[in-house]
Design a protein around this motif. Sequence first.
Motif, short mmCIF file in Angstrom:
data_model
loop_
_atom_site.label_atom_id
_atom_site.label_comp_id
_atom_site.label_asym_id
_atom_site.label_seq_id
_atom_site.Cartn_x
_atom_site.Cartn_y
_atom_site.Cartn_z
N PHE A 32 0.81 -1.21 0.00
CA PHE A 32 0.00 0.00 0.00
C PHE A 32 0.84 1.27 0.00
N THR A 34 2.66 2.42 -2.87
CA THR A 34 2.48 3.13 -4.14
C THR A 34 1.26 2.58 -4.85
N LYS A 35 0.43 3.45 -5.35
CA LYS A 35 -0.80 3.02 -6.03
C LYS A 35 -0.50 2.30 -7.34
N GLU A 38 -0.53 -1.45 -6.76
CA GLU A 38 -1.67 -2.02 -6.05
C GLU A 38 -2.87 -2.17 -6.97
N ARG A 40 -7.02 -1.98 -7.62
CA ARG A 40 -8.08 -1.08 -7.17
C ARG A 40 -8.96 -1.87 -6.19
N VAL A 59 -7.03 4.04 0.80
CA VAL A 59 -5.61 3.74 0.88
C VAL A 59 -4.88 5.07 1.03
#
Length: 189
Positions: A32, A34-35, A38, A40, A59
Amino acid sequence: MRIALFLGIFLLALPVGATATPEPAMTLLFSFETKADEPRWVAVNDGVMGGRSRGGPAVEAGVLTFSGVLSLENNGGFSSVRTVGRDFDFSNATAVLLRVRGDGRRYQLRLATDARFRGITVSYGGEFATEAGQWTDVRVPLADLRPSAHGFALQGPPLDASRVRELGLLIGDKREGPFRLEVDWIGLE
């Protein structure tokens, strides 16, 4: 430096001829941080069947927070979050590991594959406890996950760990009121 010092002290503390037992290897799925790395996360609450529970994911600052309010009105009583847009191969894993900070309530880890029962997606779930306000490490063995469809327990099909389409978290403990679960990371053993 701290890790090397700790390891050195640990090894010195072992009796002569003893060896350190290695911890099981963990493969990190989500940190969690860096988007970009990850999937959705989306909410699925009992409103899909007329219930009034509210909940969802956020997040921020390296933590997934799953929070809301559970309601038993209109035969409701569950809130969940799940991943979308990413498939997983858990065929080399024996368990899902999570570092969580909860509210003392019980939650479920849920996995879904492309398995269906009468056209409904089969989910495989296993419960875990939390300690209010305390970070704890949770281990949910894949062998302990039980199949269900729309909340009804099934005898099968068995989990095909190579074809996981969704990973999720669910609360459905029949207790009305606010809930909050924070997840620092999720990994595989």
